[in-house]
Design a protein around this motif. Structure first.
Motif, PDB file in Angstrom:
ATOM      1  N   ASP A   1       0.833  -1.209   0.000  1.00 46.43           N
ATOM      2  CA  ASP A   1       0.000   0.000   0.000  1.00 46.43           C
ATOM      3  C   ASP A   1       0.867   1.258   0.000  1.00 46.43           C
ATOM      4  O   ASP A   1       0.571   2.224  -0.716  1.00 46.43           O
ATOM      5  CB  ASP A   1      -0.924   0.009   1.221  1.00 46.43           C
ATOM      6  N   PHE A   2       1.924   1.237   0.792  1.00 44.07           N
ATOM      7  CA  PHE A   2       2.790   2.414   0.866  1.00 44.07           C
ATOM      8  C   PHE A   2       3.506   2.652  -0.454  1.00 44.07           C
ATOM      9  O   PHE A   2       3.497   3.776  -0.987  1.00 44.07           O
ATOM     10  CB  PHE A   2       3.815   2.239   1.991  1.00 44.07           C
ATOM     11  N   ILE A   3       4.127   1.621  -0.999  1.00 42.91           N
ATOM     12  CA  ILE A   3       4.923   1.802  -2.220  1.00 42.91           C
ATOM     13  C   ILE A   3       4.029   2.171  -3.401  1.00 42.91           C
ATOM     14  O   ILE A   3       4.375   3.068  -4.192  1.00 42.91           O
ATOM     15  CB  ILE A   3       5.758   0.545  -2.513  1.00 42.91           C
ATOM     16  N   CYS A   4       2.891   1.526  -3.538  1.00 42.50           N
ATOM     17  CA  CYS A   4       2.002   1.879  -4.652  1.00 42.50           C
ATOM     18  C   CYS A   4       1.589   3.344  -4.571  1.00 42.50           C
ATOM     19  O   CYS A   4       1.435   4.011  -5.597  1.00 42.50           O
ATOM     20  CB  CYS A   4       0.781   0.965  -4.662  1.00 42.50           C
ATOM     21  N   GLY A   5       1.439   3.852  -3.371  1.00 43.60           N
ATOM     22  CA  GLY A   5       1.108   5.263  -3.208  1.00 43.60           C
ATOM     23  C   GLY A   5       2.257   6.196  -3.520  1.00 43.60           C
ATOM     24  O   GLY A   5       2.047   7.378  -3.815  1.00 43.60           O
TER      25      GLY A   5
ATOM     26  N   ASP B   1       9.425  -0.012   9.457  1.00 41.40           N
ATOM     27  CA  ASP B   1       9.883   1.349   9.177  1.00 41.40           C
ATOM     28  C   ASP B   1       8.707   2.242   8.791  1.00 41.40           C
ATOM     29  O   ASP B   1       8.589   3.383   9.260  1.00 41.40           O
ATOM     30  CB  ASP B   1      10.936   1.315   8.067  1.00 41.40           C
ATOM     31  N   ILE B   2       7.837   1.745   7.927  1.00 43.80           N
ATOM     32  CA  ILE B   2       6.664   2.522   7.512  1.00 43.80           C
ATOM     33  C   ILE B   2       5.786   2.868   8.715  1.00 43.80           C
ATOM     34  O   ILE B   2       5.333   4.008   8.877  1.00 43.80           O
ATOM     35  CB  ILE B   2       5.866   1.734   6.450  1.00 43.80           C
ATOM     36  N   GLN B   3       5.567   1.891   9.579  1.00 42.26           N
ATOM     37  CA  GLN B   3       4.705   2.126  10.740  1.00 42.26           C
ATOM     38  C   GLN B   3       5.330   3.088  11.740  1.00 42.26           C
ATOM     39  O   GLN B   3       4.637   3.880  12.370  1.00 42.26           O
ATOM     40  CB  GLN B   3       4.374   0.794  11.403  1.00 42.26           C
ATOM     41  N   ALA B   4       6.667   3.027  11.854  1.00 42.12           N
ATOM     42  CA  ALA B   4       7.340   3.865  12.849  1.00 42.12           C
ATOM     43  C   ALA B   4       7.634   5.272  12.344  1.00 42.12           C
ATOM     44  O   ALA B   4       7.511   6.248  13.087  1.00 42.12           O
ATOM     45  CB  ALA B   4       8.644   3.200  13.291  1.00 42.12           C
ATOM     46  N   SER B   5       7.999   5.394  11.065  1.00 45.13           N
ATOM     47  CA  SER B   5       8.467   6.685  10.556  1.00 45.13           C
ATOM     48  C   SER B   5       7.619   7.251   9.422  1.00 45.13           C
ATOM     49  O   SER B   5       7.799   8.410   9.036  1.00 45.13           O
ATOM     50  CB  SER B   5       9.919   6.557  10.073  1.00 45.13           C
ATOM     51  N   GLY B   6       6.778   6.422   8.834  1.00 50.60           N
ATOM     52  CA  GLY B   6       5.961   6.881   7.717  1.00 50.60           C
ATOM     53  C   GLY B   6       6.719   6.983   6.414  1.00 50.60           C
ATOM     54  O   GLY B   6       6.243   7.592   5.456  1.00 50.60           O
ATOM     55  N   GLN B   7       7.881   6.348   6.346  1.00 48.88           N
ATOM     56  CA  GLN B   7       8.678   6.383   5.129  1.00 48.88           C
ATOM     57  C   GLN B   7       9.619   5.182   5.106  1.00 48.88           C
ATOM     58  O   GLN B   7       9.666   4.387   6.046  1.00 48.88           O
ATOM     59  CB  GLN B   7       9.487   7.683   5.054  1.00 48.88           C
ATOM     60  N   LEU B   8      10.370   5.065   4.006  1.00 49.21           N
ATOM     61  CA  LEU B   8      11.407   4.047   3.883  1.00 49.21           C
ATOM     62  C   LEU B   8      12.764   4.727   3.830  1.00 49.21           C
ATOM     63  O   LEU B   8      12.871   5.915   3.512  1.00 49.21           O
ATOM     64  CB  LEU B   8      11.189   3.190   2.631  1.00 49.21           C
ATOM     65  N   HIS B   9      13.808   3.963   4.111  1.00 46.94           N
ATOM     66  CA  HIS B   9      15.169   4.489   4.128  1.00 46.94           C
ATOM     67  C   HIS B   9      16.063   3.696   3.178  1.00 46.94           C
ATOM     68  O   HIS B   9      15.684   2.645   2.666  1.00 46.94           O
ATOM     69  CB  HIS B   9      15.724   4.441   5.548  1.00 46.94           C
ATOM     70  N   GLU B  10      17.274   4.208   3.000  1.00 42.37           N
ATOM     71  CA  GLU B  10      18.194   3.604   2.033  1.00 42.37           C
ATOM     72  C   GLU B  10      18.829   2.320   2.567  1.00 42.37           C
ATOM     73  O   GLU B  10      18.935   1.334   1.854  1.00 42.37           O
ATOM     74  CB  GLU B  10      19.286   4.600   1.642  1.00 42.37           C
ATOM     75  N   TYR B  11      19.277   2.326   3.821  1.00 42.21           N
ATOM     76  CA  TYR B  11      19.836   1.101   4.386  1.00 42.21           C
ATOM     77  C   TYR B  11      19.606   1.044   5.892  1.00 42.21           C
ATOM     78  O   TYR B  11      19.266   2.045   6.519  1.00 42.21           O
ATOM     79  CB  TYR B  11      21.302   0.904   4.015  1.00 42.21           C
TER      80      TYR B  11
ATOM     81  N   GLY C   1      12.954   8.629   2.806  1.00 41.84           N
ATOM     82  CA  GLY C   1      12.332   8.993   1.542  1.00 41.84           C
ATOM     83  C   GLY C   1      12.846   8.200   0.361  1.00 41.84           C
ATOM     84  O   GLY C   1      12.401   8.405  -0.768  1.00 41.84           O
ATOM     85  N   PHE C   2      13.740   7.267   0.619  1.00 42.24           N
ATOM     86  CA  PHE C   2      14.310   6.430  -0.446  1.00 42.24           C
ATOM     87  C   PHE C   2      13.297   5.361  -0.840  1.00 42.24           C
ATOM     88  O   PHE C   2      12.756   4.662   0.020  1.00 42.24           O
ATOM     89  CB  PHE C   2      15.598   5.786   0.069  1.00 42.24           C
ATOM     90  N   ILE C   3      13.038   5.215  -2.140  1.00 42.23           N
ATOM     91  CA  ILE C   3      12.113   4.193  -2.638  1.00 42.23           C
ATOM     92  C   ILE C   3      12.893   3.164  -3.457  1.00 42.23           C
ATOM     93  O   ILE C   3      13.196   2.082  -2.989  1.00 42.23           O
ATOM     94  CB  ILE C   3      10.982   4.806  -3.481  1.00 42.23           C
ATOM     95  N   ASN C   4      13.168   3.485  -4.695  1.00 45.65           N
ATOM     96  CA  ASN C   4      14.073   2.735  -5.561  1.00 45.65           C
ATOM     97  C   ASN C   4      13.932   1.224  -5.400  1.00 45.65           C
ATOM     98  O   ASN C   4      12.846   0.676  -5.512  1.00 45.65           O
ATOM     99  CB  ASN C   4      15.513   3.207  -5.282  1.00 45.65           C
ATOM    100  N   TRP C   5      15.038   0.542  -5.118  1.00 45.72           N
ATOM    101  CA  TRP C   5      15.010  -0.921  -5.058  1.00 45.72           C
ATOM    102  C   TRP C   5      14.364  -1.470  -3.797  1.00 45.72           C
ATOM    103  O   TRP C   5      14.272  -2.692  -3.645  1.00 45.72           O
ATOM    104  CB  TRP C   5      16.405  -1.497  -5.233  1.00 45.72           C
TER     105      TRP C   5
END
Length: 413
Positions: free
Chosen positions: A9-13, A370-380, A393-397
């Motif tokens: 749901d997060f990534i599709c958005g 990560d999504i539940q805790a911060s509302g975003q994704l990270h690089e590593y 805010g990193f999406i990519n791979w």
């Protein structure tokens, strides 16, 4: 909700935020990784973004998928736009104060640089197979031949049959100890060579589509020769691992010394266990016995195994480090989703389902948290407790977490 549903749901958005419009000398729409990389066109980042996006194509509305495909084709157009007459293609295109890509400016000044990593034909082939249309890229064929010729001319080490990085700039896994800080043109990195095997396969497939079977056969022979070289030089029978190798080995004579038996070996293994050792499984040219040994490495709690995928460097390596760093990014142990995906897919290719499933479940758990805790994704991420290390805010791979679930379901059905 399951971890998969949260991540999906997060990534599709977020997909629309990845699709960027032309700017200055980036003349075509493109896909960027997000976060601090906003507005940059990167070689292997665009490849993996498209790889992930096409794997979830069925979850995207038709108009959005059409945009994804247009921007994916734009990635290729942008790189081919900036190919130099000698075949060189830059690894990254960034609009800034210069009138053309910075790497091209330096190249024109006579500075030797690494060139686009071997993900160009792979991205073309991937887009074409998804759409069923190959005609859109046929005009690039001459440029693709020139790209391979540049690799052969400037980065191929004929003595051992492997490709080398010129230096440690923009090599993908930025601070890989097998290349980072080492002499120029000395490292035949397993990352470069194993991914090149797949790039040659894709070039051969494109040539067949374009009615050139003789040229396709030539690239297949090149691929076969490269596989043989990787097997001969990079596989370590004692450790059961694919290593990068040092190719700067030769008999160094001095006066009347060293007149007898000289150096007859073609390379020396750089015995640092990194995630890139799993790439031959992803590319499908490891033997079943080799895959079994690599599966054991993926499950070893003392080396690669993490509750959240795999570490990018074995935990018992002296260089293992989780420092927060960018330019270079840190590949000395943190969890990167692309590394976990490559290991997952490689293990799945060879039937090691339990090992693959462990990586998949851990990766989805990591990103959902990560999504539940911060509302975003990270690089590593930290491989021990899963906390994000850098670049929100990193999406990519990161999309590849969803790819894992799709491919797992296809494999077990």
């Amino acid at each position: 909700m399951t971890d998969y549903q949260i991540v999906n749901d997060f990534i599709c958005g977020q997909v629309p935020t990845m699709l960027k419009e032309p700017r200055a000398f980036i003349r075509h729409p493109f896909i960027d990784p997000g976060s601090v990389y906003d507005g940059n066109v990167w070689d292997w980042d665009t490849y993996w973004s498209v790889y992930g996006l096409l794997s979830i194509a069925g979850d995207l509305p038709a108009p959005l998928l059409a945009r994804v495909l247009a921007h994916a084709k734009g990635n290729i157009a942008n790189f081919m736009d900036h190919q130099l007459p000698d075949g060189y293609i830059p690894m990254m295109i960034e609009v800034a104060k210069w009138p053309e890509p910075y790497l091209n400016l330096r190249r024109k000044e006579g500075v030797k640089l690494n060139m686009m990593k071997p993900f160009l034909c792979g991205q073309i082939d991937m887009i074409s197979r998804h759409t069923g249309d190959w005609a859109w890229a046929q005009g690039y064929l001459g440029g693709l031949e020139a790209y391979f010729s540049c690799y052969e001319r400037e980065y191929f080490h004929a003595d051992c049959g492997l490709y080398v990085w010129h230096d440690d700039i923009m090599i993908g896994m930025d601070n890989d100890p097998a290349s980072f800080g080492r002499p120029n043109d000395s490292t035949a990195n397993i990352f470069l060579n194993a991914f090149m095997v797949e790039e040659m396969r894709c070039m051969a497939a494109l040539l067949l589509r374009y009615g050139q079977p003789e040229r396709a056969a030539q690239y297949q022979r090149m691929r076969d020769a490269l596989i043989a070289a990787v097997q001969a030089e990079c596989w370590d029978k004692r450790d059961g691992f694919f290593y990068s190798v040092d190719v700067d080995v030769r008999t160094r004579k001095y006066d009347w010394f060293h007149q007898g038996l000289g150096v007859f070996w073609k390379s020396l293994p750089i015995k640092i266990r990194a995630w890139s050792g799993f790439i031959p499984l992803w590319a499908g040219f490891a033997t079943p016995a080799q895959a079994e040994q690599m599966a054991a490495h993926s499950l070893d709690e003392l080396t690669f195994a993490s509750p959240y995928g795999i570490t990018t460097l074995a935990k018992d390596e002296k260089m293992f480090d989780l420092s927060v760093t960018n330019n270079p990014s840190n590949w000395l142990g943190p969890v990167w989703i692309v590394a976990s995906y490559v290991a997952f897919k490689g293990l799945l290719n060879y039937g090691h389902r339990d090992a693959a499933r462990r990586i998949m479940a851990g990766t989805l758990r990591l990103l959902a948290a990560d999504i539940q805790a911060s509302g975003q994704l990270h690089e590593y991420y930290d491989p021990f407790d899963g906390h994000p290390i850098m670049n929100g805010g990193f999406i990519n791979w990161n999309i590849l977490a969803l790819t894992m679930q799709k491919e797992w379901e296809a494999a077990v059905c």
